[in-house]
Design a protein around this motif. Structure first.
Motif, PDB file in Angstrom:
ATOM      1  N   MET A 158       0.851  -1.208   0.000  1.00  0.00           N
ATOM      2  CA  MET A 158       0.000   0.000   0.000  1.00  0.00           C
ATOM      3  C   MET A 158       0.884   1.254   0.000  1.00  0.00           C
ATOM      4  O   MET A 158       1.791   1.378   0.814  1.00  0.00           O
ATOM      5  CB  MET A 158      -0.881  -0.026   1.254  1.00  0.00           C
ATOM      6  N   ILE A 159       0.569   2.174  -0.880  1.00  0.00           N
ATOM      7  CA  ILE A 159       1.334   3.425  -0.971  1.00  0.00           C
ATOM      8  C   ILE A 159       1.061   4.283   0.289  1.00  0.00           C
ATOM      9  O   ILE A 159      -0.074   4.402   0.725  1.00  0.00           O
ATOM     10  CB  ILE A 159       0.953   4.183  -2.270  1.00  0.00           C
ATOM     11  N   LEU A 176      -3.902  12.049 -10.646  1.00  0.00           N
ATOM     12  CA  LEU A 176      -5.166  11.716  -9.983  1.00  0.00           C
ATOM     13  C   LEU A 176      -5.279  10.216  -9.733  1.00  0.00           C
ATOM     14  O   LEU A 176      -5.765   9.786  -8.685  1.00  0.00           O
ATOM     15  CB  LEU A 176      -6.353  12.201 -10.826  1.00  0.00           C
ATOM     16  N   PHE A 181      -3.256   9.535  -6.716  1.00  0.00           N
ATOM     17  CA  PHE A 181      -3.935  10.021  -5.508  1.00  0.00           C
ATOM     18  C   PHE A 181      -5.036   9.063  -5.081  1.00  0.00           C
ATOM     19  O   PHE A 181      -5.232   8.803  -3.894  1.00  0.00           O
ATOM     20  CB  PHE A 181      -4.514  11.418  -5.723  1.00  0.00           C
ATOM     21  N   LEU A 182      -5.770   8.532  -6.054  1.00  0.00           N
ATOM     22  CA  LEU A 182      -6.915   7.671  -5.742  1.00  0.00           C
ATOM     23  C   LEU A 182      -6.507   6.228  -5.447  1.00  0.00           C
ATOM     24  O   LEU A 182      -7.350   5.392  -5.153  1.00  0.00           O
ATOM     25  CB  LEU A 182      -7.932   7.726  -6.890  1.00  0.00           C
ATOM     26  N   LEU A 232     -19.947  13.070  -4.940  1.00  0.00           N
ATOM     27  CA  LEU A 232     -18.569  13.417  -4.595  1.00  0.00           C
ATOM     28  C   LEU A 232     -18.422  14.941  -4.504  1.00  0.00           C
ATOM     29  O   LEU A 232     -17.817  15.468  -3.563  1.00  0.00           O
ATOM     30  CB  LEU A 232     -17.609  12.832  -5.644  1.00  0.00           C
ATOM     31  N   PHE A 257     -11.511  15.342 -12.075  1.00  0.00           N
ATOM     32  CA  PHE A 257     -11.340  14.748 -10.750  1.00  0.00           C
ATOM     33  C   PHE A 257     -12.593  13.974 -10.346  1.00  0.00           C
ATOM     34  O   PHE A 257     -12.516  12.839  -9.854  1.00  0.00           O
ATOM     35  CB  PHE A 257     -11.017  15.823  -9.708  1.00  0.00           C
ATOM     36  N   GLY A 282     -12.667  10.203  -9.688  1.00  0.00           N
ATOM     37  CA  GLY A 282     -12.992   9.928  -8.286  1.00  0.00           C
ATOM     38  C   GLY A 282     -14.100   8.901  -8.116  1.00  0.00           C
ATOM     39  O   GLY A 282     -14.149   8.208  -7.102  1.00  0.00           O
ATOM     40  N   VAL A 283     -14.996   8.809  -9.100  1.00  0.00           N
ATOM     41  CA  VAL A 283     -16.103   7.849  -8.957  1.00  0.00           C
ATOM     42  C   VAL A 283     -15.835   6.538  -9.692  1.00  0.00           C
ATOM     43  O   VAL A 283     -16.659   5.626  -9.663  1.00  0.00           O
ATOM     44  CB  VAL A 283     -17.457   8.444  -9.428  1.00  0.00           C
ATOM     45  N   THR A 284     -14.701   6.435 -10.377  1.00  0.00           N
ATOM     46  CA  THR A 284     -14.424   5.215 -11.135  1.00  0.00           C
ATOM     47  C   THR A 284     -13.116   4.541 -10.731  1.00  0.00           C
ATOM     48  O   THR A 284     -12.858   3.419 -11.126  1.00  0.00           O
ATOM     49  CB  THR A 284     -14.348   5.527 -12.654  1.00  0.00           C
ATOM     50  N   VAL A 285     -12.302   5.239  -9.943  1.00  0.00           N
ATOM     51  CA  VAL A 285     -10.994   4.700  -9.569  1.00  0.00           C
ATOM     52  C   VAL A 285     -10.895   4.587  -8.058  1.00  0.00           C
ATOM     53  O   VAL A 285     -11.179   5.541  -7.340  1.00  0.00           O
ATOM     54  CB  VAL A 285      -9.856   5.614 -10.082  1.00  0.00           C
ATOM     55  N   THR A 286     -10.512   3.429  -7.579  1.00  0.00           N
ATOM     56  CA  THR A 286     -10.218   3.271  -6.160  1.00  0.00           C
ATOM     57  C   THR A 286      -8.949   2.427  -6.045  1.00  0.00           C
ATOM     58  O   THR A 286      -8.275   2.191  -7.052  1.00  0.00           O
ATOM     59  CB  THR A 286     -11.424   2.669  -5.402  1.00  0.00           C
ATOM     60  N   VAL A 287      -8.594   2.025  -4.828  1.00  0.00           N
ATOM     61  CA  VAL A 287      -7.343   1.294  -4.649  1.00  0.00           C
ATOM     62  C   VAL A 287      -7.310   0.059  -5.554  1.00  0.00           C
ATOM     63  O   VAL A 287      -8.235  -0.748  -5.548  1.00  0.00           O
ATOM     64  CB  VAL A 287      -7.172   0.885  -3.168  1.00  0.00           C
TER      65      VAL A 287
END
Lengths: 404, 404
Positions: free
Chosen positions: A1-2, A142, A145-146, A276, A116, A120-125
């Protein structure tokens, strides 16, 4: 994990466009070769809205809405319904599709704000995101960041490259191996390359086949030069289930000072983008939203004239760079040039600092758009014509001074 | 790992303040008891900037800056240096501390934007964040969006509770068991409770001891009612290494339509917040930033008068609610009331829908601030005096109709 430390090292913004004033120039003073070059400061890191002022009437539109008071201060998070309604009509006409103002469109604080929200609504860890290299600097950052994973897709944009555009085989490979999202700009920032109809059609078909979410940044699509064609991906027949298009009036229209952008597309994604926005910035500034009423209904001939003036500057700077053997693709749209520099005695960041200190020219290093672009610089040539051409000549002079 | 689907279910914004227009009222029409109650619509979900207009001169400040052109359209991401410089001076005086305009302050698109930046640079997957319940709706939701873990800290705010404020033992327990960040608002939103000097001092000491990052939301700290004291945490002697304070001109000053907020504190965190702003919204809208020049230098007597007018409305609505036995704490600052309702025949969300449909009164359900607050509603009483008092009486009437 970053970790947060790693994440924010990757998001370093010291060389981002517009941040030059925060850089320390003491180092470059020491290593400067020769004298300072005379000439007025030209800041190619962004367009000059004094040379190309905001759309006529934008300040009047703002003032009218300020006068409306409460109604406009607090709009729905996705933007005032009245403004969305009329804008959706005009945008639909421009794009060649039908956009529901109620369900498929959101106003954001800037096109970057819209980008963003879309990521933000399509990318997670762990989400794998295909990102073109080079492309707009925020795309890659981005994703980091996500917590997503960047899958780089090279762009062939140089005149020396036989076929222009992205490598569709690499893209399909990426889609096959679990890429969930593909984000790209066309016209491409920083090169001005416009994706051909064939490439756009193939991208849409692949995304549909592999169920990949597409985020298409069309920020510069209005400033299309003579003889060029543009294909809006969202106007095609075969489309993926999840598709967001973003666009805004910050560039061609010089309305960046208002921070306005728009995203439209899949209802479910727009809904989430509003959720978001509800926690990161609430809404685009209420009174500013009114300025969208001037968009896509500028005075007759205004757009054509603006394009024509930019085309003139483009052609003159191209001539200057090409005469000096700086390989520079001719942008098909937008106001960016991305010349490649010969091997230099100093690294790119130092050269960019020297350009600013010694030659009064501010440019953005290519590494902002692709960490591998260590030999290119980006210029936004939406500037005063004469000042821009003179500054381009100073860049050539500086390349001569620092060439290996 | 939380999926995107789960994440955005948790971020549901249908009942968020200002979004009422997107709700479908067909259901409540069917179950309505009795007749509609007459009266002008009062939207308690946010302040009415027609009743309490923006600071005098805000539109003139905007227009002056628009006239400055390029200089103001593209500022540093953290905001125009000139504006930060003078603002830092005035803020330092208000807070009782010394803020470096160059290193310790960032202008964001709204106080919520500043809050997002502060949490965005301190919270990642697995970060434990202590969040007060109830508190501003975005605190909890931002932690979820960023992948952090919410550690709820109950707030004692009811008149029936002997000691007011958060449970400091629970807070220390949370800090002991690995909480990295503590975010809270004082004055508290939605209750108007101001944390006492003793509590604030203890929070700072605990955070310093356990090396916890503090994010203190002081949005409403200027609207302090007669006889009340306010302690700015950042003005104390013992402070944690990582501390961000946020404040903005959206409430007392009615400047929400400009989307302006400010964060100040630890240099390293402010740097990171600028890196994050560089990819999510670039900067607060350029021309709007100028409106900050009117802040903390309003005309003589303007602030005192505004506070006094709000205090009158607060006291009258309190009288109406208390006469009807709706337990309501007296806010020490800010313009929120958070009355508790008796057991009703319908659930809270339905009752809020009925209030809107049947009584022309818009309020925010308590569940936005704490999922457990299923018996309270929040009112922003920054409204026209007479309309607000009349609407409060309609709320009482509606409670009578729907009481069990």
């Amino acid at each position: 994990m970053i970790t947060l430390d790693e994440k924010f090292r990757a998001l370093e913004a010291e060389n981002a466009p517009g941040q030059e004033v925060r850089q320390d120039l003491r180092d470059v003073k020491v290593i400067m070769l020769g004298e300072k070059l005379d000439g007025a400061v030209v800041d190619f890191s962004h367009g000059d809205v004094d040379a190309f002022p905001p759309t006529p009437g934008s300040d009047v539109a703002w003032k009218d809405d300020f006068g409306k008071g409460a109604k406009q201060a607090y709009t729905e998070y996705r933007g005032a319904a009245e403004i969305r309604n009329s804008l959706a009509d005009r945008l639909s006409k421009f794009i060649g599709t039908s956009i529901s103002a109620e369900k498929e469109l959101i106003i954001a604080p800037g096109t970057q704000g819209a980008l963003f929200l879309a990521l933000g609504v399509t990318v997670t860890v762990g989400t794998k995101v295909a990102v073109v290299a080079p492309d707009y600097f925020a795309n890659r950052k981005l994703v980091v960041f996500l917590g997503g994973e960047v899958v780089p897709i090279p762009l062939y944009y140089k005149d020396s490259q036989s076929e222009k555009g992205i490598d569709l085989h690499l893209l399909e490979n990426a889609f096959e191996s679990g890429t969930n999202v593909f984000v790209f700009s066309t016209p491409n920032n920083p090169t001005g390359l416009v994706y051909s109809r064939a490439v756009i059609t193939k991208i849409a078909a692949l995304a549909s086949n592999y169920n990949v979410t597409l985020i298409v940044d069309e920020l510069y699509s209005r400033m299309l030069y003579s003889g060029e064609d543009y294909t809006h991906l969202c106007s095609l027949n075969v489309l993926p289930e999840n598709l967001i298009t973003i666009i805004g009036p910050s560039k061609t229209e010089s309305l960046s000072g208002f921070r306005l952008g728009v995203a439209f597309g899949t209802t479910k994604l727009i809904d989430r983008m509003e959720r978001l926005q509800a926690i990161v910035s609430l809404r685009a500034a209420g009174y500013n939203q009114a300025v969208l009423n001037t968009w896509f209904q500028e005075p007759l001939g205004w757009l054509e004239n603006r394009i024509c003036e930019h085309e003139t500057i483009r052609d003159e700077i191209l001539k200057v760079f090409r005469a000096a053997n700086l390989e520079t693709a001719c942008p098909q749209a937008g106001s960016y040039l991305f010349p490649q520099l010969p091997p230099l005695k100093v690294d790119l960041i130092t050269f960019v600092g020297l350009l600013r200190y010694q030659a009064n020219v501010i440019v953005t290093p290519g590494t902002e758009f692709d960490p591998a672009c260590i030999d290119s610089i980006r210029l936004n040539f939406s500037q005063d014509h004469d000042a821009a051409v003179a500054a381009a000549k100073r860049i050539v002079k500086m390349v001569e001074i620092y060439s290996k």
